[in-house]
Design a protein around this motif. Structure first.
Motif, PDB file in Angstrom:
ATOM      1  N   PRO A  81       0.738  -1.202   0.073  1.00 32.41           N
ATOM      2  CA  PRO A  81       0.001   0.009  -0.122  1.00 32.41           C
ATOM      3  C   PRO A  81       0.928   1.323  -0.135  1.00 32.41           C
ATOM      4  O   PRO A  81       0.176   2.382  -0.192  1.00 32.41           O
ATOM      5  CB  PRO A  81      -0.800  -0.101   1.287  1.00 32.41           C
ATOM      6  N   HIS A  82       2.169   1.200   0.522  1.00 28.70           N
ATOM      7  CA  HIS A  82       3.148   2.061   0.490  1.00 28.70           C
ATOM      8  C   HIS A  82       3.229   2.958  -0.850  1.00 28.70           C
ATOM      9  O   HIS A  82       3.731   4.064  -0.989  1.00 28.70           O
ATOM     10  CB  HIS A  82       4.495   1.624   0.953  1.00 28.70           C
ATOM     11  N   LEU A  83       2.997   2.282  -2.026  1.00 27.55           N
ATOM     12  CA  LEU A  83       3.019   3.108  -3.236  1.00 27.55           C
ATOM     13  C   LEU A  83       2.138   4.066  -3.401  1.00 27.55           C
ATOM     14  O   LEU A  83       2.291   4.897  -4.253  1.00 27.55           O
ATOM     15  CB  LEU A  83       2.484   1.857  -4.293  1.00 27.55           C
ATOM     16  N   GLY A  84       0.975   4.314  -2.579  1.00 27.64           N
ATOM     17  CA  GLY A  84       0.135   5.303  -2.711  1.00 27.64           C
ATOM     18  C   GLY A  84       0.746   6.336  -2.057  1.00 27.64           C
ATOM     19  O   GLY A  84       0.204   7.769  -2.157  1.00 27.64           O
ATOM     20  N   ASN A  85       1.901   6.466  -1.570  1.00 20.28           N
ATOM     21  CA  ASN A  85       2.693   7.766  -1.164  1.00 20.28           C
ATOM     22  C   ASN A  85       3.383   8.232  -2.296  1.00 20.28           C
ATOM     23  O   ASN A  85       4.175   9.487  -2.110  1.00 20.28           O
ATOM     24  CB  ASN A  85       3.980   7.177   0.058  1.00 20.28           C
ATOM     25  N   LEU A  86       3.584   7.724  -3.408  1.00 12.96           N
ATOM     26  CA  LEU A  86       4.403   8.088  -4.416  1.00 12.96           C
ATOM     27  C   LEU A  86       3.305   9.153  -5.192  1.00 12.96           C
ATOM     28  O   LEU A  86       3.001   8.825  -6.380  1.00 12.96           O
ATOM     29  CB  LEU A  86       4.749   6.943  -5.431  1.00 12.96           C
ATOM     30  N   THR A  87       3.216  10.275  -4.575  1.00 15.44           N
ATOM     31  CA  THR A  87       2.225  11.123  -5.087  1.00 15.44           C
ATOM     32  C   THR A  87       2.479  11.889  -6.702  1.00 15.44           C
ATOM     33  O   THR A  87       1.647  12.726  -6.803  1.00 15.44           O
ATOM     34  CB  THR A  87       2.013  12.331  -4.020  1.00 15.44           C
ATOM     35  N   PHE A  88       3.544  11.974  -7.072  1.00 11.00           N
ATOM     36  CA  PHE A  88       4.044  12.352  -8.398  1.00 11.00           C
ATOM     37  C   PHE A  88       3.897  11.355  -9.475  1.00 11.00           C
ATOM     38  O   PHE A  88       4.387  11.563 -10.376  1.00 11.00           O
ATOM     39  CB  PHE A  88       5.398  12.915  -8.317  1.00 11.00           C
ATOM     40  N   LEU A  89       3.504  10.109  -8.980  1.00  9.41           N
ATOM     41  CA  LEU A  89       3.531   9.142 -10.045  1.00  9.41           C
ATOM     42  C   LEU A  89       2.569   9.129 -11.008  1.00  9.41           C
ATOM     43  O   LEU A  89       1.465   9.535 -10.785  1.00  9.41           O
ATOM     44  CB  LEU A  89       3.388   7.481  -9.268  1.00  9.41           C
ATOM     45  N   ALA A  90       3.008   9.055 -12.305  1.00 11.88           N
ATOM     46  CA  ALA A  90       2.013   9.321 -13.439  1.00 11.88           C
ATOM     47  C   ALA A  90       1.835   8.149 -14.466  1.00 11.88           C
ATOM     48  O   ALA A  90       0.700   7.840 -15.002  1.00 11.88           O
ATOM     49  CB  ALA A  90       2.505  10.362 -14.451  1.00 11.88           C
ATOM     50  N   SER A  91       2.584   7.083 -14.412  1.00 18.02           N
ATOM     51  CA  SER A  91       2.603   5.838 -14.811  1.00 18.02           C
ATOM     52  C   SER A  91       2.983   4.639 -14.031  1.00 18.02           C
ATOM     53  O   SER A  91       3.967   4.477 -13.395  1.00 18.02           O
ATOM     54  CB  SER A  91       3.485   5.962 -16.053  1.00 18.02           C
ATOM     55  N   LEU A  92       2.190   3.653 -14.092  1.00 18.02           N
ATOM     56  CA  LEU A  92       2.531   2.333 -13.211  1.00 18.02           C
ATOM     57  C   LEU A  92       2.138   1.137 -14.266  1.00 18.02           C
ATOM     58  O   LEU A  92       1.069   0.745 -14.460  1.00 18.02           O
ATOM     59  CB  LEU A  92       1.485   2.273 -11.909  1.00 18.02           C
ATOM     60  N   ASP A  93       3.112   0.272 -14.418  1.00 19.02           N
ATOM     61  CA  ASP A  93       3.077  -0.775 -15.406  1.00 19.02           C
ATOM     62  C   ASP A  93       3.699  -1.971 -14.651  1.00 19.02           C
ATOM     63  O   ASP A  93       5.071  -2.128 -14.415  1.00 19.02           O
ATOM     64  CB  ASP A  93       3.637  -0.645 -16.690  1.00 19.02           C
ATOM     65  N   ILE A  94       2.827  -2.757 -14.180  1.00 19.19           N
ATOM     66  CA  ILE A  94       3.450  -3.788 -13.351  1.00 19.19           C
ATOM     67  C   ILE A  94       2.943  -5.229 -14.331  1.00 19.19           C
ATOM     68  O   ILE A  94       2.540  -6.427 -13.675  1.00 19.19           O
ATOM     69  CB  ILE A  94       2.936  -4.327 -12.013  1.00 19.19           C
ATOM     70  N   SER A  95       2.189  -5.271 -15.504  1.00 16.63           N
ATOM     71  CA  SER A  95       1.856  -6.383 -16.159  1.00 16.63           C
ATOM     72  C   SER A  95       3.001  -7.443 -16.322  1.00 16.63           C
ATOM     73  O   SER A  95       4.055  -7.152 -16.422  1.00 16.63           O
ATOM     74  CB  SER A  95       1.414  -5.638 -17.608  1.00 16.63           C
ATOM     75  N   PHE A  96       2.411  -8.521 -16.859  1.00 14.22           N
ATOM     76  CA  PHE A  96       3.007  -9.730 -16.972  1.00 14.22           C
ATOM     77  C   PHE A  96       4.031 -10.165 -15.912  1.00 14.22           C
ATOM     78  O   PHE A  96       5.167 -10.280 -16.247  1.00 14.22           O
ATOM     79  CB  PHE A  96       3.999  -9.823 -18.216  1.00 14.22           C
ATOM     80  N   ASN A  97       3.448 -10.276 -14.681  1.00 15.81           N
ATOM     81  CA  ASN A  97       3.991 -10.614 -13.432  1.00 15.81           C
ATOM     82  C   ASN A  97       3.109 -11.735 -12.833  1.00 15.81           C
ATOM     83  O   ASN A  97       2.320 -12.404 -13.356  1.00 15.81           O
ATOM     84  CB  ASN A  97       4.468  -9.668 -12.481  1.00 15.81           C
ATOM     85  N   ASN A  98       3.485 -11.949 -11.667  1.00 12.42           N
ATOM     86  CA  ASN A  98       2.645 -13.001 -10.590  1.00 12.42           C
ATOM     87  C   ASN A  98       2.143 -12.365  -9.406  1.00 12.42           C
ATOM     88  O   ASN A  98       2.250 -13.222  -8.410  1.00 12.42           O
ATOM     89  CB  ASN A  98       3.448 -14.387 -10.500  1.00 12.42           C
ATOM     90  N   PHE A  99       1.528 -11.066  -9.631  1.00 17.23           N
ATOM     91  CA  PHE A  99       1.066 -10.381  -8.258  1.00 17.23           C
ATOM     92  C   PHE A  99      -0.101 -11.155  -8.009  1.00 17.23           C
ATOM     93  O   PHE A  99      -1.094 -11.566  -9.016  1.00 17.23           O
ATOM     94  CB  PHE A  99       0.915  -9.168  -8.613  1.00 17.23           C
ATOM     95  N   THR A 100      -0.416 -11.252  -6.615  1.00 19.60           N
ATOM     96  CA  THR A 100      -1.788 -11.675  -6.451  1.00 19.60           C
ATOM     97  C   THR A 100      -2.327 -10.556  -5.469  1.00 19.60           C
ATOM     98  O   THR A 100      -1.839  -9.710  -5.219  1.00 19.60           O
ATOM     99  CB  THR A 100      -1.483 -13.020  -5.535  1.00 19.60           C
ATOM    100  N   GLY A 101      -3.575 -11.176  -4.701  1.00 16.82           N
ATOM    101  CA  GLY A 101      -4.306 -10.298  -3.854  1.00 16.82           C
ATOM    102  C   GLY A 101      -4.942  -8.944  -4.433  1.00 16.82           C
ATOM    103  O   GLY A 101      -5.407  -9.167  -5.709  1.00 16.82           O
ATOM    104  N   ILE A 102      -5.540  -8.016  -3.658  1.00 19.31           N
ATOM    105  CA  ILE A 102      -6.182  -7.117  -4.241  1.00 19.31           C
ATOM    106  C   ILE A 102      -5.356  -5.992  -4.512  1.00 19.31           C
ATOM    107  O   ILE A 102      -4.049  -5.645  -3.923  1.00 19.31           O
ATOM    108  CB  ILE A 102      -7.086  -6.644  -3.267  1.00 19.31           C
TER     109      ILE A 102
END
Length: 248
Positions: free
Chosen positions: A85-106
């Motif tokens: 959830p700490h990624l929510g602190n990256l308040t200048f983030l404009a692009s997030l690409d985590i495709s083609f991995n094995n992430f789980t959860g919500i």
């Protein structure tokens, strides 16, 4: 003398704020790292070192002036884990690409703090839960890609309040219920991909009046009803219409 003291105070405050922001970004990325349980290429272990600036870490891009994290691209890194959830602190983030991995959860609700986010790609993972309703409150969001996951529940109508959204892709999930009538409010939408879900009911006629729409893919669902004879008259830019394997 007073003016000089004031300028020195402003300079010190600016330096302290810069250091604070940099530390916040680094701490957020390190928290993300702790949630990775498999890193087969050794990228995080070998490259993500606190002895170097986080702007030099693989997958991280920063703004030139402020050195704030503006983009994360971990596509195809074959990571396994959950999203901190700490990624929510990256308040200048404009692009997030985590495709083609094995992430789980919500998808953590803390990511709703990313008010500068323009693109989010979480396709080809194993995310579960409902599609976040808070996507609709991110004012700069233009691209959403959630293809090939295990999302359930219905499409939240609040998602349809974003006037800048151009791409909405949620193919190959377990999304059910009706397509909300409010989806026609996405006035800038160019690509709508809802293929291979469990959608029912009729196709909202408002979709057929979306003048910027180029691709509409609703195939392999359980949609019923019929379409008017003048279906394509109000969508002049349409290049792809995919409705096969429904109950139309």
């Amino acid at each position: 003398m007073e003016k000089l003291c004031f300028l020195i105070a402003v300079l010190v405050l600016s330096v302290n704020c810069f250091a604070l922001y940099s530390t916040t970004d680094e701490d957020s990325l390190l928290a993300f790292k702790t949630r990775i349980t498999s890193n087969p290429y050794g990228i995080l272990a070998d490259n993500w070192s606190t002895t170097t600036s986080n702007c030099n870490w693989i997958g991280v891009s920063c703004s030139r002036n402020r050195q704030r994290v503006v983009a994360l691209n971990f596509s195809g890194f074959d990571f396994t884990g959950t999203i901190a959830p700490h990624l929510g602190n990256l308040t200048f983030l404009a692009s997030l690409d985590i495709s083609f991995n094995n992430f789980t959860g919500i998808i953590p609700p803390e990511l709703s703090n990313l008010r500068r986010l323009e693109e989010i790609n979480m396709g080809f993972n194993s995310f579960i839960g409902e599609v976040p309703s808070w996507f609709g409150i991110l004012p700069e969001l233009q691209q959403i890609c959630l293809n090939n996951n295990s999302f359930t529940g219905s499409i939240p109508p609040s998602l349809c309040s974003n006037s800048k959204l151009q791409t909405l892709q949620m193919r190959n999930n377990f999304i059910n219920g009706k397509i909300p009538q409010e989806i026609a409010n996405l006035s800038a939408l160019e690509i709508l991909g809802l293929r291979f879900n469990q959608l029912t009911g009729s196709i909202p006629f408002g979709i057929l009046n979306m003048s910027y729409l180029k691709v509409l893919d609703l195939s392999i669902n359980s949609l019923s009803g019929s379409l008017p004879e003048n279906t394509c008259d109000s969508i002049p830019k349409l290049t792809g219409l995919h409705l096969s394997k429904n109950l139309l």
